[in-house]
Design an enzyme around this catalytic site. Structure first.
Site, PDB file in Angstrom:
ATOM      1  N   ARG A 186       0.823  -1.216   0.000  1.00 52.75           N
ATOM      2  CA  ARG A 186       0.000   0.000   0.000  1.00 52.75           C
ATOM      3  C   ARG A 186       0.857   1.267   0.000  1.00 52.75           C
ATOM      4  O   ARG A 186       0.594   2.203  -0.746  1.00 52.75           O
ATOM      5  CB  ARG A 186      -0.914  -0.003   1.220  1.00 52.75           C
ATOM      6  CG  ARG A 186      -1.950  -1.107   1.214  1.00 52.75           C
ATOM      7  CD  ARG A 186      -2.837  -1.012   2.445  1.00 52.75           C
ATOM      8  NE  ARG A 186      -3.840  -2.068   2.476  1.00 52.75           N
ATOM      9  CZ  ARG A 186      -4.748  -2.197   3.441  1.00 52.75           C
ATOM     10  NH1 ARG A 186      -4.758  -1.329   4.451  1.00 52.75           N
ATOM     11  NH2 ARG A 186      -5.631  -3.189   3.404  1.00 52.75           N
ATOM     12  N   ASP A 260      -4.878   2.866   2.627  1.00 59.44           N
ATOM     13  CA  ASP A 260      -5.575   2.309   1.466  1.00 59.44           C
ATOM     14  C   ASP A 260      -6.489   3.345   0.815  1.00 59.44           C
ATOM     15  O   ASP A 260      -7.437   2.998   0.117  1.00 59.44           O
ATOM     16  CB  ASP A 260      -6.384   1.076   1.860  1.00 59.44           C
ATOM     17  CG  ASP A 260      -7.405   1.365   2.953  1.00 59.44           C
ATOM     18  OD1 ASP A 260      -7.384   2.486   3.498  1.00 59.44           O
ATOM     19  OD2 ASP A 260      -8.228   0.479   3.260  1.00 59.44           O
ATOM     20  N   ASP A 346     -11.071   6.282  15.175  1.00 60.85           N
ATOM     21  CA  ASP A 346     -12.001   7.202  14.527  1.00 60.85           C
ATOM     22  C   ASP A 346     -13.285   7.380  15.336  1.00 60.85           C
ATOM     23  O   ASP A 346     -13.855   8.480  15.374  1.00 60.85           O
ATOM     24  CB  ASP A 346     -12.324   6.747  13.094  1.00 60.85           C
ATOM     25  CG  ASP A 346     -12.746   5.289  13.016  1.00 60.85           C
ATOM     26  OD1 ASP A 346     -12.802   4.616  14.064  1.00 60.85           O
ATOM     27  OD2 ASP A 346     -13.005   4.810  11.884  1.00 60.85           O
ATOM     28  N   HIS A 370     -13.709   2.062   1.833  1.00 59.84           N
ATOM     29  CA  HIS A 370     -13.911   0.726   1.282  1.00 59.84           C
ATOM     30  C   HIS A 370     -15.152   0.063   1.859  1.00 59.84           C
ATOM     31  O   HIS A 370     -15.538  -1.026   1.417  1.00 59.84           O
ATOM     32  CB  HIS A 370     -12.694  -0.142   1.589  1.00 59.84           C
ATOM     33  CG  HIS A 370     -12.474  -0.353   3.055  1.00 59.84           C
ATOM     34  ND1 HIS A 370     -11.806   0.558   3.837  1.00 59.84           N
ATOM     35  CD2 HIS A 370     -12.861  -1.359   3.899  1.00 59.84           C
ATOM     36  CE1 HIS A 370     -11.761   0.128   5.081  1.00 59.84           C
ATOM     37  NE2 HIS A 370     -12.400  -1.015   5.158  1.00 59.84           N
TER      38      HIS A 370
END
Length: 432
Positions: A186, A260, A346, A370
């Protein structure tokens, strides 16, 4: 008698000088080192308050103490942190890191920069609208020459107020959370794509040393010494270090990304120009269609309800709001807060902002993670998006629908996206 009087005067003068010097040092040395006294005042005021108005007058969050090494005072049923204590150890390093950043004053936008840095490597950062004074880092090496560019200022008739609120790329601190497991996959992809658009603004927060990456990124690769797993505590540990580094950077905006995520840098700057960093803004996109509900440990049987912006899509926080978060997230306290509510990074950000500080999340639809279906996004809409991601579920790829490199060469489709947005890059030559 004259000699004795002379000695008295001499010693008295020395003592007065020593006292004045001591007072001056005490007044000027401050571990916070924010960009202006207004920032310091806000943080100190919040720290003195030490509690949330909606926490029933509870005691302030526990501070870091030193007892046989650095550890934290958590709730009785929470074990002391181990590797996650690196968030505390690195907090002081973060404040020292701030000294290396560009000095920026909002009132005049005067930027002091080293002559060696005048040719910025950023492809999008332009200083043409700034009043710049190039000051040598070392007088012996650079002769401390001053290069004053006033012609650009004289040609522009901007109102100072609007000039101060105009966000530029250099005003943004972009943090990317990664792990050693993804350095060669990544991170390597990211370095070949959108990193090239804002290399001076991006800092990578990982969990292991990597000599190869260090040779490329230098001080922009930060080993947090947090756990290498994907646990709640490991994620919160990294976020704690990210937040402290942001505070030390004195930038206007803190934007967090996962490794990502593809970030459309020009669109991010364009979006942030619409918001005033001196106001409280929490920008992002939730991954749930309903607020998050968690058990209130202080009030059994009750629940805490709040929205949060998923880190997989990225989110941005204004400096005004970040300073108000400092009593709960600064100086490594983010880990303590996360452990108190048993939430990952988060979610804890949303808990601090929405529940403790009572500031609502502003949803930005152009952020994409995603966790949502990405293939319905039309190619004609891609240039308007700010972040895009990729994933694989049960052997099925969840990626954007875009032409470009083959699926073998570009399974994530992010390299093809980069060439679609910026076709002049060297890696994009040869594509139809």
């Amino acid at each position: 008698m004259r000699l004795s009087l002379r000695k008295v005067v001499k010693y008295a003068t020395f003592l007065i000088f020593f006292m004045v010097l001591n007072i001056w040092i005490s007044y000027n040395v401050n571990i916070w080192r924010f960009d202006n006294f207004e920032d310091r005042g806000k943080v100190l005021q919040n720290l003195r308050r030490g509690r949330s108005e909606d926490n029933g007058g509870a005691a302030p969050l526990p501070a870091v103490t030193k007892s046989e090494g650095i550890h934290r005072k958590l709730d009785p049923d929470v074990l002391p942190l181990q590797k996650e204590d690196s968030a505390v150890l690195l907090s002081n390093k973060a404040f020292r890191f701030r000294q290396k950043q560009t000095l920026s004053y909002d009132e005049t936008r005067v930027v002091l920069r080293s002559k060696s840095q005048e040719s910025d490597n950023n492809l999008l950062l332009s200083d043409s609208n700034r009043f710049r004074i190039g000051v040598g880092k070392d007088a012996a090496d650079t002769n401390i020459s001053t290069h004053v560019q006033t012609e650009t200022i004289s040609k522009q008739s901007r109102d100072i107020k609007s000039f101060n609120t105009q966000t530029e790329l250099n005003d943004i601190f972009i943090s990317v959370k990664t792990t050693a497991k993804y350095h060669q996959s990544r991170l390597d992809l990211l370095l070949k794509t959108w990193y090239l658009l804002a290399r001076e603004q991006i800092y990578f927060f990982t969990d292991a040393n990597d000599k190869e990456m260090e040779s490329t990124l230098g001080e922009h690769l930060i080993n947090t010494n947090c756990s290498t797993d994907h646990s709640r505590r490991a994620l919160s540990c990294k976020m704690a270090v990210e937040f402290d580094y942001y505070l030390a950077s004195r930038k206007r905006w803190f934007c967090h990304m996962d490794d990502d995520v593809y970030l459309n840098v020009p669109r991010l700057v364009e979006m942030l120009k619409k918001y005033n960093y001196k106001e409280d803004w929490y920008l992002g996109k939730p991954s749930l269609k309903h607020p998050l509900e968690v058990v209130d440990r202080d009030n059994p049987g009750m629940k805490l309800t709040f929205w949060f912006a998923t880190g997989g899509a990225g989110f941005c926080i204004s400096r005004s709001l970040a300073l108000k978060m400092a009593p709960y997230a600064g100086g490594g306290r983010f880990v303590t807060t996360a452990e108190k509510v048993r939430l990952p990074d988060d979610c804890t950000v949303g808990y601090i902002i929405e529940y403790l500080l009572k500031h609502k999340l502003t949803v930005v639809e152009e952020f994409h993670s995603h966790l949502e279906a990405l293939w319905p996004i039309k190619p004609s809409q891609l240039k308007k998006q700010i972040t895009l991601s990729f994933s694989e579920y049960s052997g099925k790829q969840n990626v954007i629908n875009i032409q470009g490199f083959s699926e073998v060469d570009d399974p994530t489709r992010l390299k093809s996206l980069h060439c679609f947005l910026f076709p002049t890059f060297r890696e994009c030559r040869g594509l139809p």
